[in-house]
Design an enzyme around this catalytic site. Sequence first.
Site: not given
Ligand code: ADE
Ligand code: ZN
Length: 338
Positions: A17, A19, A197, A200, A278-279
């Site tokens: 996971h 991005h 997703h 969340e 994630d990011d």
């Molecule tokens: N796009 C990038 N990170 C995300 C996240 N955690 N949840 C939803 N969309 C995303």
């Molecule tokens: Zn994500």
Amino acid sequence: MTDINALIAALPKAELHLHLEGSLEPEQMMQFAQRNGVTLPFKTLEEVKAAYNFSNLQDFLDIYYQGMSVLQTQADFHDLTDAYLQRCAEDNVRHVEVFFDPQGHTDRGLPFSTPIEGILSALDSAKDKYGISYKLIMCFLRHLSEEAAFETLKQAEPYMDRIHGVGLDSSELGHPPSKFQNVFAAAREKGLKLVAHAGEEGPPEYVYEALDLLKIDRIDHGNRLLEDEALIARVRDEGLTLTVCPLSNLSLCVVDDLKDHPMKRMLELGLKATMNSDDPAYFGGYVNQNYRETAEAVGLSADEIITLARNSFTGSFLSEAEIADHLAEIDRVAAQFA
Ligand code: ADE
Ligand code: ZN
């Protein structure tokens, strides 16, 4: 006593996971802005970092879409992806299944080919350069229409043999999985793997929809499924993998404190959780940092750390033989720490 941080560093891991656009570090953002003549609302690195103070998913997404505007050329996407892979190599991540958001780029005028060609050129070198294998997952932005998602699927047609799956991301609340039922069915017809997703910020009903209507192979996040006993039992019994992202959950206030993170509870419930970043450029850490901080905050045991590493491969879209090779390597490392 096992040195947990040494174990985390030594274990081979997969990241499921991530991005790619969320791996854009502030330094690289400023560098790309300069080389492409893009004006950002920040003058210094400190100003960029000060803006990374989010109270929810939408707060983050506003900054994330603004940040990706510096990505203009194939070379930018190549360099972004290569920098991420280098971080993975440092963390002993051996396999990645990465997301990208084509609509975040085509909607601001780039051709579909620019992001994907740049990303694939870096991913295709990853095995030789870093010993890392990959799968590429194209996400649909759920705040846009299903029609727009269909258009994206059409643009991806020339790359169908190099895209392994589709996902669903962006603003969850108000954009339930049911909105994308037809385009997910079309992607399934093409033989693509399906992820979304779900849970969340969205309620357990969205997780049900992702399972029943989108027929996903894996759940991204899934935190809020814990509110529904029947759903917990179903996800456990079906052996579905959850791609959990603790530092993301903390940054986006899905949890108020990392000590309250449900990672340990998920494992105790027999859910197939995995650890992901994630990011990472926005949430303060790559894979190993997620392992280290979560282990410390919720008290993960050595066995739980090893389970998470194993889950990252068994939950991947690698072949059975490839998974078996990675698990054997995990067994060798684990034996050294026993
Ligand atoms: N796009 C990038 N990170 C995300 C996240 N955690 N949840 C939803 N969309 C995303
Ligand atoms: Zn994500």
